[in-house]
Write a protein that holds these residues in place. Structure first.
Motif, short mmCIF file in Angstrom:
data_model
loop_
_atom_site.label_atom_id
_atom_site.label_comp_id
_atom_site.label_asym_id
_atom_site.label_seq_id
_atom_site.Cartn_x
_atom_site.Cartn_y
_atom_site.Cartn_z
N PRO A 162 0.86 -1.30 0.11
CA PRO A 162 -0.14 -0.07 -0.04
C PRO A 162 0.97 1.34 -0.12
CG PRO A 162 -0.94 -1.69 1.60
CD PRO A 162 0.36 -2.19 0.93
N PHE A 163 1.95 1.44 0.66
CA PHE A 163 2.73 2.26 0.63
C PHE A 163 3.62 2.69 -0.77
CE2 PHE A 163 7.13 4.25 0.82
CZ PHE A 163 6.90 5.42 1.33
N LEU A 164 4.07 1.45 -1.36
CA LEU A 164 4.45 1.74 -2.87
C LEU A 164 3.36 2.29 -3.90
CD1 LEU A 164 6.61 -1.22 -3.09
CD2 LEU A 164 7.27 1.09 -2.53
N GLU A 165 2.07 1.95 -3.61
CA GLU A 165 1.12 2.19 -4.45
C GLU A 165 0.48 3.57 -4.23
OE1 GLU A 165 -1.59 -1.12 -4.48
OE2 GLU A 165 -0.23 -2.34 -5.18
N GLY A 166 0.55 4.11 -2.91
CA GLY A 166 0.30 5.49 -2.73
C GLY A 166 1.62 6.43 -3.15
N LEU A 167 2.61 5.89 -3.39
CA LEU A 167 3.82 6.76 -3.70
C LEU A 167 3.32 6.98 -5.43
CD1 LEU A 167 7.27 5.62 -2.77
CD2 LEU A 167 6.22 7.77 -2.23
N SER A 168 2.89 5.94 -5.86
CA SER A 168 2.51 6.01 -7.48
C SER A 168 1.42 7.13 -7.54
CB SER A 168 2.14 4.74 -7.96
OG SER A 168 3.22 3.85 -8.11
N ASP A 169 0.44 7.13 -6.68
CA ASP A 169 -0.81 8.07 -6.51
C ASP A 169 -0.13 9.52 -6.53
OD1 ASP A 169 -2.36 5.96 -6.72
OD2 ASP A 169 -2.96 5.95 -4.56
N LEU A 170 0.81 9.65 -5.77
CA LEU A 170 1.50 11.11 -5.95
C LEU A 170 2.28 11.27 -6.94
CD1 LEU A 170 2.59 10.94 -2.22
CD2 LEU A 170 0.73 12.33 -2.90
N GLY A 171 2.43 10.53 -8.08
CA GLY A 171 3.41 10.73 -8.92
C GLY A 171 4.76 10.57 -8.64
N LEU A 172 5.05 9.88 -7.67
CA LEU A 172 6.19 9.48 -7.21
C LEU A 172 6.88 8.04 -7.32
CD1 LEU A 172 6.48 11.63 -4.02
CD2 LEU A 172 7.61 12.15 -6.27
N THR A 173 8.00 7.56 -6.99
CA THR A 173 8.21 6.07 -7.16
C THR A 173 9.74 5.54 -6.33
OG1 THR A 173 8.75 4.32 -8.60
CG2 THR A 173 9.81 6.50 -8.94
N ALA A 174 9.56 4.45 -5.95
CA ALA A 174 10.84 4.03 -5.18
C ALA A 174 11.38 3.17 -6.17
CB ALA A 174 10.48 3.57 -3.76
#
Length: 592
Positions: A162-174
């Protein structure tokens, strides 16, 4: 029938990974035909691994793991494990780092997540969104790192996906933020707003960032890899500590290439191994930086050591091949000669400002200033992150600019509103006007959140600042870097004073306490240098006294305020500096 023990499971997993490797390179049952040449985006890596095996050598475990199952192909399994709240085994701990997740047990039984933020710049709503993720899925705080990046800690296994997918929602990535990958791309933090810069590094960093993300063949290198772009502005990017550094320079008339702004190429920086990037004599047109960096990485993929992780960085390829042979291979991949310019035909880099990353400074835009904010040892609460995002939104241009000094910059502030920014910072418990000690204080996570660390670096850094500020008043910038282990995340070798965590023996029973080896005389930008070891095995409870003794000697013995701490240490010499150990500490060490 009983379940396998943890040790038996690790043995079976390792055996299965080894069998998969052997099968993939044609070492199956007798009479099995050899495997065909690898194809697809992973082919360069597979071919390099095949070469090692064909020579009868053994791949490092990590090479076996990523060959048995490519980490980017394992996201579905990561999600299943996350849903089940499962902690990763060693192989998956390595694989999940390709997705930006680091399992940091036993320091914390949770993940740390590292992001990708090209040139360290994100907008206010992304910054506020990271605070929301840190509060919902993490420990309620954020760390600013020495790669102008953000880390979020205490992410439980079930919160990983969920954290990683939340980053994608922000237009960010890890993606690719850890393990054997090209790490966060750094650049000048005041890019585009610096009155003295030679070039805006933002387009260069973004171009390389997206090139990496969209080419799988650049994922899964022999070892981690750092790239940085310095635009010649007031705040250095520390590109000399990177595997590849691009330095904006002005080439003068009469050179072998047209006069103008070029990017000088330096290679092989790895400060933790006591080496800074060296000038290659090559200059690159800014528009060609991505193509040249790509060619360099491809030579690294083919040539680097896949058997010994300690010798797998680019520095060791350069040491083995030599610069000219390495560059010839780069030219072969690139398909053309690289441009070379004599150093005499290059103008000196504009001077850097040791305090340029903090306080209020004019921008190149008329009536606009930027405000550098002190983030003490890089730690922010989520409320502070939200407050900073609101300041950038209300009073700035909306950008948050992270720096390699673990602080951040709010840009685009109307000159007459700078006081409003400082007042709102004070309401958050933050400041833009630090003491000299806190301005240059850098610390890695330490034992609180890293299993490799030998000391509680952030906590000790704060104690050093409190101790020294209560006894001395510095009128010149001094950088003090604390890192917990030889991985050198806080880059102790380039600090004026660097402390590297060690375990210090005490008594006759083999007991140890936290402590540090202390180095002095490091530097960066126009004063780039690797620090020299001064004291070894200083107990953590005596570290502040040692730092005070050094700074007191500097203030008493320097040739005026213009002499820097680095210049003072070089002039006085190591032998004299060793005699500065606090008297009571020397007496205690003599007894032990």
């Amino acid at each position: 029938m009983t379940d396998f023990s943890a040790e038996q499971k690790r043995y079976l997993e390792g055996m299965a990974a080894g069998m998969a490797v052997m099968k993939s390179v044609g070492f199956g049952a007798p009479g099995t035909p050899a495997a065909s040449a690898p194809t697809g985006p992973d082919a360069p890596h597979l071919a390099a691994q095949d070469k090692v095996l064909a020579e009868g050598r053994k791949l490092a475990d990590q090479e076996k793991w990523k060959r048995a199952e490519h980490p980017l192909d394992a996201y579905a399994r990561l999600k299943r494990d996350a849903d089940a709240g499962k902690a990763p085994n060693p192989q998956d701990n390595f694989r999940w780092r390709y997705h930006g997740l680091f399992w940091v047990a036993p320091a914390q039984t949770s993940y740390m997540a590292r992001l990708r933020i090209p040139n360290g710049i994100l907008n206010h709503w992304q910054f506020a969104g990271v605070a929301e993720l840190a509060e919902t899925f993490g420990g309620g705080y954020v760390h600013v790192t020495t790669r102008a990046n953000l880390q979020i800690r205490e992410i439980a296994p079930e919160n990983a996906a969920p954290f990683l997918e939340g980053l994608s929602d922000l237009g960010l990535t890890a993606r690719g933020a850890g393990a054997d990958n090209i790490r966060n791309v750094t650049g000048s933090p005041t890019a585009g707003i610096d009155p003295q810069e030679l070039i805006d590094t933002r387009p260069l960093a973004r171009a390389w960032h997206f090139h990496i993300l969209n080419d799988r063949s650049l994922i899964g290198l022999p070892r981690k890899f750092n790239v940085s772009f310095d635009g010649g502005g007031r705040i250095p990017a520390l590109e000399e500590t990177n595997d590849i550094g691009f330095q904006a320079v002005e080439v003068l008339d009469g050179a072998a290439v047209p006069a103008g702004i070029w990017m000088r190429l330096v290679l092989g920086g790895i400060s933790g191994h006591r080496d800074l990037a060296r000038d290659t004599g090559v200059v690159v047109r800014p528009a060609d930086c991505t193509a040249v960096a790509d060619a360099i990485v491809r030579v690294f993929i083919a040539e680097a050591d896949r058997t010994d992780r300690a010798k797998a960085r680019l520095k060791y390829v350069l040491d083995r091949l030599g610069f000219e042979t390495f560059l010839a291979k780069v030219e072969a991949v690139l398909g053309r000669r690289l441009d070379r310019v004599d150093a005499a035909q290059v103008a000196p880099r504009p001077a850097t400002d040791r305090m340029g990353h903090l306080g209020v400074h004019p921008q190149r835009q008329i009536d606009r200033v930027y405000v550098g904010v002190v983030v003490l040892v890089g730690r922010l609460t989520v409320d502070q992150v939200r407050g900073l995002a609101a300041i950038a939104r209300d009073l700035g241009d909306g950008d948050i600019r992270l720096t390699v000094w673990q602080n951040l910059i709010i840009s685009g502030v109307a000159a007459e509103r700078a006081g409003d920014v400082e007042r709102r910072l004070a309401d958050l418990g933050l400041s833009a006007q630090p003491s000299s000690i806190r301005a240059g204080l850098v610390a890695c996570t330490g034992m609180t959140g890293c299993k490799f660390a030998n000391a509680h670096t952030k906590e000790h850094a704060l104690k050093i600042a409190d101790h020294v500020e209560g006894r001395l008043a510095l009128d010149a910038p001094v950088n003090i870097h604390l890192t917990g282990c030889p991985n050198s995340c806080a880059q102790h070798y380039i600090g004026d004073i660097g402390l590297i965590g060690v375990k210090v023996p005490v008594g006759d029973d083999g007991d140890t306490v936290e402590g540090y080896d202390i180095v002095v005389g490091g530097g960066f930008a126009e004063n780039a240098a690797i620090g020299r070891v001064l004291w070894s095995g200083v107990r953590a409870d005596a570290a502040a006294d040692h730092v005070e003794a050094l700074l007191r000697a500097y203030l008493d013995g320097r040739r005026g305020p213009a002499e820097t701490f680095q210049q003072f240490t070089l002039r006085t010499g190591i032998d004299h500096l060793k005699s500065l150990a606090p008297r009571e500490v020397r007496a205690l060490e003599a007894v032990e």
